[in-house]
Design an enzyme around this catalytic site. Structure first.
Site, PDB file in Angstrom:
ATOM      1  N   GLY A  13       0.817  -1.222   0.000  1.00  0.00           N
ATOM      2  CA  GLY A  13       0.000   0.000   0.000  1.00  0.00           C
ATOM      3  C   GLY A  13       0.847   1.268   0.000  1.00  0.00           C
ATOM      4  N   GLY A  14       0.190   2.405   0.142  1.00  0.00           N
ATOM      5  CA  GLY A  14       0.859   3.702   0.066  1.00  0.00           C
ATOM      6  C   GLY A  14       1.931   3.874   1.135  1.00  0.00           C
ATOM      7  N   CYS A  89       0.817  -2.682   9.412  1.00  0.00           N
ATOM      8  CA  CYS A  89       0.425  -1.513   8.607  1.00  0.00           C
ATOM      9  C   CYS A  89      -0.849  -1.783   7.803  1.00  0.00           C
ATOM     10  CB  CYS A  89       1.603  -1.161   7.681  1.00  0.00           C
ATOM     11  SG  CYS A  89       1.388   0.296   6.687  1.00  0.00           S
ATOM     12  N   ASP A  95     -15.739   4.701   5.864  1.00  0.00           N
ATOM     13  CA  ASP A  95     -16.244   5.893   6.534  1.00  0.00           C
ATOM     14  C   ASP A  95     -17.745   6.070   6.345  1.00  0.00           C
ATOM     15  OD1 ASP A  95     -13.590   6.322   7.123  1.00  0.00           O
ATOM     16  OD2 ASP A  95     -13.359   8.128   5.899  1.00  0.00           O
ATOM     17  N   GLN A 148     -12.700  11.152  14.669  1.00  0.00           N
ATOM     18  CA  GLN A 148     -12.940  11.877  13.415  1.00  0.00           C
ATOM     19  C   GLN A 148     -14.392  11.669  13.001  1.00  0.00           C
ATOM     20  OE1 GLN A 148     -11.403  13.993  11.268  1.00  0.00           O
ATOM     21  NE2 GLN A 148     -13.160  13.855   9.891  1.00  0.00           N
ATOM     22  N   TYR A 154     -13.176   3.240  12.530  1.00  0.00           N
ATOM     23  CA  TYR A 154     -11.726   3.410  12.325  1.00  0.00           C
ATOM     24  C   TYR A 154     -11.062   3.999  13.573  1.00  0.00           C
ATOM     25  CZ  TYR A 154      -7.489   4.916   9.728  1.00  0.00           C
ATOM     26  OH  TYR A 154      -6.213   5.121   9.270  1.00  0.00           O
ATOM     27  N   PRO A 184       0.075   8.346  12.147  1.00  0.00           N
ATOM     28  CA  PRO A 184       0.130   9.306  11.042  1.00  0.00           C
ATOM     29  C   PRO A 184      -1.073  10.246  11.074  1.00  0.00           C
ATOM     30  CG  PRO A 184       0.395   7.035  10.255  1.00  0.00           C
ATOM     31  CD  PRO A 184      -0.076   6.960  11.672  1.00  0.00           C
ATOM     32  N   TYR A 186      -2.793  13.104   8.166  1.00  0.00           N
ATOM     33  CA  TYR A 186      -3.276  12.935   6.793  1.00  0.00           C
ATOM     34  C   TYR A 186      -2.071  12.889   5.847  1.00  0.00           C
ATOM     35  CZ  TYR A 186      -8.045  13.165   8.307  1.00  0.00           C
ATOM     36  OH  TYR A 186      -9.238  12.849   8.910  1.00  0.00           O
TER      37      TYR A 186
HETATM   38  N1  CAA Z   1     -18.215  18.017  11.894  1.00  0.00           N
HETATM   39  C1  CAA Z   1     -19.525  18.298  12.131  1.00  0.00           C
HETATM   40  N2  CAA Z   1     -20.488  18.132  11.214  1.00  0.00           N
HETATM   41  C2  CAA Z   1     -20.131  17.665  10.013  1.00  0.00           C
HETATM   42  C3  CAA Z   1     -18.784  17.368   9.706  1.00  0.00           C
HETATM   43  C4  CAA Z   1     -17.812  17.573  10.712  1.00  0.00           C
HETATM   44  N3  CAA Z   1     -16.497  17.306  10.506  1.00  0.00           N
HETATM   45  N4  CAA Z   1     -18.724  16.909   8.447  1.00  0.00           N
HETATM   46  C5  CAA Z   1     -20.007  16.922   7.976  1.00  0.00           C
HETATM   47  N5  CAA Z   1     -20.832  17.389   8.923  1.00  0.00           N
HETATM   48  C6  CAA Z   1     -22.299  17.558   8.811  1.00  0.00           C
HETATM   49  C7  CAA Z   1     -22.701  18.066   7.463  1.00  0.00           C
HETATM   50  O1  CAA Z   1     -22.635  19.480   7.438  1.00  0.00           O
HETATM   51  C8  CAA Z   1     -24.138  17.560   7.347  1.00  0.00           C
HETATM   52  O2  CAA Z   1     -24.967  18.359   8.149  1.00  0.00           O
HETATM   53  P1  CAA Z   1     -26.532  18.520   7.807  1.00  0.00           P
HETATM   54  O3  CAA Z   1     -27.136  17.145   7.852  1.00  0.00           O
HETATM   55  O4  CAA Z   1     -27.032  19.427   8.871  1.00  0.00           O
HETATM   56  O5  CAA Z   1     -26.582  19.115   6.434  1.00  0.00           O
HETATM   57  C9  CAA Z   1     -24.042  16.217   8.009  1.00  0.00           C
HETATM   58  O6  CAA Z   1     -22.909  16.258   8.897  1.00  0.00           O
HETATM   59  C10 CAA Z   1     -23.793  15.139   6.983  1.00  0.00           C
HETATM   60  O7  CAA Z   1     -23.942  13.915   7.619  1.00  0.00           O
HETATM   61  P2  CAA Z   1     -24.065  12.591   6.757  1.00  0.00           P
HETATM   62  O8  CAA Z   1     -24.200  11.413   7.652  1.00  0.00           O
HETATM   63  O9  CAA Z   1     -25.128  12.776   5.700  1.00  0.00           O
HETATM   64  O10 CAA Z   1     -22.635  12.565   6.095  1.00  0.00           O
HETATM   65  P3  CAA Z   1     -22.240  12.151   4.639  1.00  0.00           P
HETATM   66  O11 CAA Z   1     -22.838  10.822   4.359  1.00  0.00           O
HETATM   67  O12 CAA Z   1     -22.492  13.255   3.699  1.00  0.00           O
HETATM   68  O13 CAA Z   1     -20.654  12.002   4.741  1.00  0.00           O
HETATM   69  C11 CAA Z   1     -18.607  11.091   5.592  1.00  0.00           C
HETATM   70  C12 CAA Z   1     -20.036  11.504   5.904  1.00  0.00           C
HETATM   71  C13 CAA Z   1     -18.611   9.975   4.519  1.00  0.00           C
HETATM   72  C14 CAA Z   1     -17.994  10.536   6.817  1.00  0.00           C
HETATM   73  C15 CAA Z   1     -17.812  12.282   5.036  1.00  0.00           C
HETATM   74  O14 CAA Z   1     -17.985  13.365   5.930  1.00  0.00           O
HETATM   75  C16 CAA Z   1     -16.342  11.980   4.941  1.00  0.00           C
HETATM   76  O15 CAA Z   1     -15.894  11.272   4.057  1.00  0.00           O
HETATM   77  N6  CAA Z   1     -15.536  12.523   5.869  1.00  0.00           N
HETATM   78  C17 CAA Z   1     -14.099  12.313   5.915  1.00  0.00           C
HETATM   79  C18 CAA Z   1     -13.779  11.348   6.996  1.00  0.00           C
HETATM   80  C19 CAA Z   1     -12.283  11.251   7.117  1.00  0.00           C
HETATM   81  O16 CAA Z   1     -11.586  12.180   7.494  1.00  0.00           O
HETATM   82  N7  CAA Z   1     -11.718  10.082   6.818  1.00  0.00           N
HETATM   83  C20 CAA Z   1     -10.325   9.903   6.890  1.00  0.00           C
HETATM   84  C21 CAA Z   1      -9.919   8.886   5.862  1.00  0.00           C
HETATM   85  S1  CAA Z   1      -8.144   8.795   5.706  1.00  0.00           S
HETATM   86  C22 CAA Z   1      -7.682   8.033   7.105  1.00  0.00           C
HETATM   87  O17 CAA Z   1      -8.444   7.566   7.886  1.00  0.00           O
HETATM   88  C23 CAA Z   1      -6.193   7.951   7.320  1.00  0.00           C
HETATM   89  C24 CAA Z   1      -5.815   8.471   8.625  1.00  0.00           C
HETATM   90  O18 CAA Z   1      -5.451   7.685   9.504  1.00  0.00           O
HETATM   91  C25 CAA Z   1      -5.830   9.908   8.884  1.00  0.00           C
END
Ligand code: CAA
Length: 248
Positions: A13-14, A89, A95, A148, A154, A184, A186
């Site tokens: 992986g990455g 790893c 998500d 998160q 996760y 890590p 992001y």
């Molecule tokens: N804080 C508070 N509210 C938030 C928010 C946040 N960070 N993000 C979105 N919202 C709100 C939106 O504004 C929306 O509000 P309304 O309903 O009032 O309009 C609501 O939450 C959306 O909720 P949903 O359940 O409908 O969310 P969604 O299905 O649209 O998406 C999600 C949810 C898929 C989790 C998307 O937010 C996402 O992909 N987030 C990123 C998550 C992330 O950081 N993942 C990391 C992956 S990489 C990794 O994990 C490696 C590592 O170790 C760092």
């Protein structure tokens, strides 16, 4: 030239690729483990690295399965000798906010991210303690430390990894085996690339260093922790997150 044998789960992986290269650069024999159904891709990966001058071994194994992991480790020991360094790893994301998360999103993330740490480490810990040397590094995450939005599965699995780290560090401390976590932030990989762009931009805007990290940032930290001389750091968690989450 350290010349130890290192196993990197999720090695193709990455983050895994950077870790494999960095450990190979200092003279370790490196084995990357990959999913059995990804054998063709792993073969291509291995050939690409060979072109770059790296001789990385590859082994198929589903580390979310205890039985398959046991089979894989027997094969590794037969082909390459015992494992001195283990980098856990292998990791996935599924998500979703909790109200949209189904049982499979929960189970698969916990089984791959946390279950694999038990499955693989359980197979190698006895040999390491008997031989009086071992280095284990668990790749956790900033999101295990701070939580998160959208990652209850996760975040729980990654926080659990560090609990495992601290407990095993105590058990192994007098046997020459260190156990640490790296968390890590992001890092630019396909995993963070899958985050919707506007969400990712918001996250990056909150990183004090002002950008995402590189896989090499993680690999360098792992090289340090797995050095033979790094024998007084154990049970620690090293954050590599551009200042996204600060703690002590
Ligand atoms: N804080 C508070 N509210 C938030 C928010 C946040 N960070 N993000 C979105 N919202 C709100 C939106 O504004 C929306 O509000 P309304 O309903 O009032 O309009 C609501 O939450 C959306 O909720 P949903 O359940 O409908 O969310 P969604 O299905 O649209 O998406 C999600 C949810 C898929 C989790 C998307 O937010 C996402 O992909 N987030 C990123 C998550 C992330 O950081 N993942 C990391 C992956 S990489 C990794 O994990 C490696 C590592 O170790 C760092």
């Amino acid at each position: 030239m350290q010349n130890k044998t290192a196993l990197v789960t999720g090695g193709t992986g990455g983050l895994g690729t950077a870790i494999c290269k960095t450990l190979a650069d200092r003279g370790d024999i490196v084995i990357a483990c990959h999913l059995p159904e990804e054998s063709t891709e792993a073969g291509v990966w291995q050939a690409q690295l060979k072109d770059e001058g790296y001789d990385i071994k590859i082994t198929a194994g589903d580390v979310s399965s205890f039985e398959d992991t046991r089979r894989m480790i027997v094969e590794i020991e037969k082909n390459y000798g015992w494992v001195d360094i283990l980098i856990n790893c292998a990791g996935i994301t599924r998500d979703a906010t909790l109200r949209k998360m189904d049982e499979n999103d929960w189970d698969s993330v916990v089984k791959v991210n946390l279950g694999s740490v038990f499955n693989v480490t359980r197979q190698v810990i006895e040999g390491m303690t008997e031989r009086g040397f071992g280095r284990i590094v668990n790749i956790s995450s900033v999101n295990g430390q701070r939580g998160q939005f959208g990652q209850t599965n996760y975040s729980a699995s990654k926080a659990g990894m560090h609990g495992f780290t601290m407990a095993l560090a105590q058990e192994a401390a007098r046997k020459g085996v260190t156990v640490n976590s790296v968390s890590p932030g992001y890092i630019a990989t396909s995993m963070t690339n899958a985050i919707p762009e506007e969400v990712r931009n918001d996250i990056v805007a909150g990183i004090p260093v002002g950008r995402m990290g590189e896989p090499q940032d993680i690999a360098r930290t792992i090289a340090f922790l797995t050095d033979e001389k790094s024998d007084y750091i154990t049970g620690a968690n090293i954050p590599v997150n551009g200042g996204l989450f600060m703690s002590f």
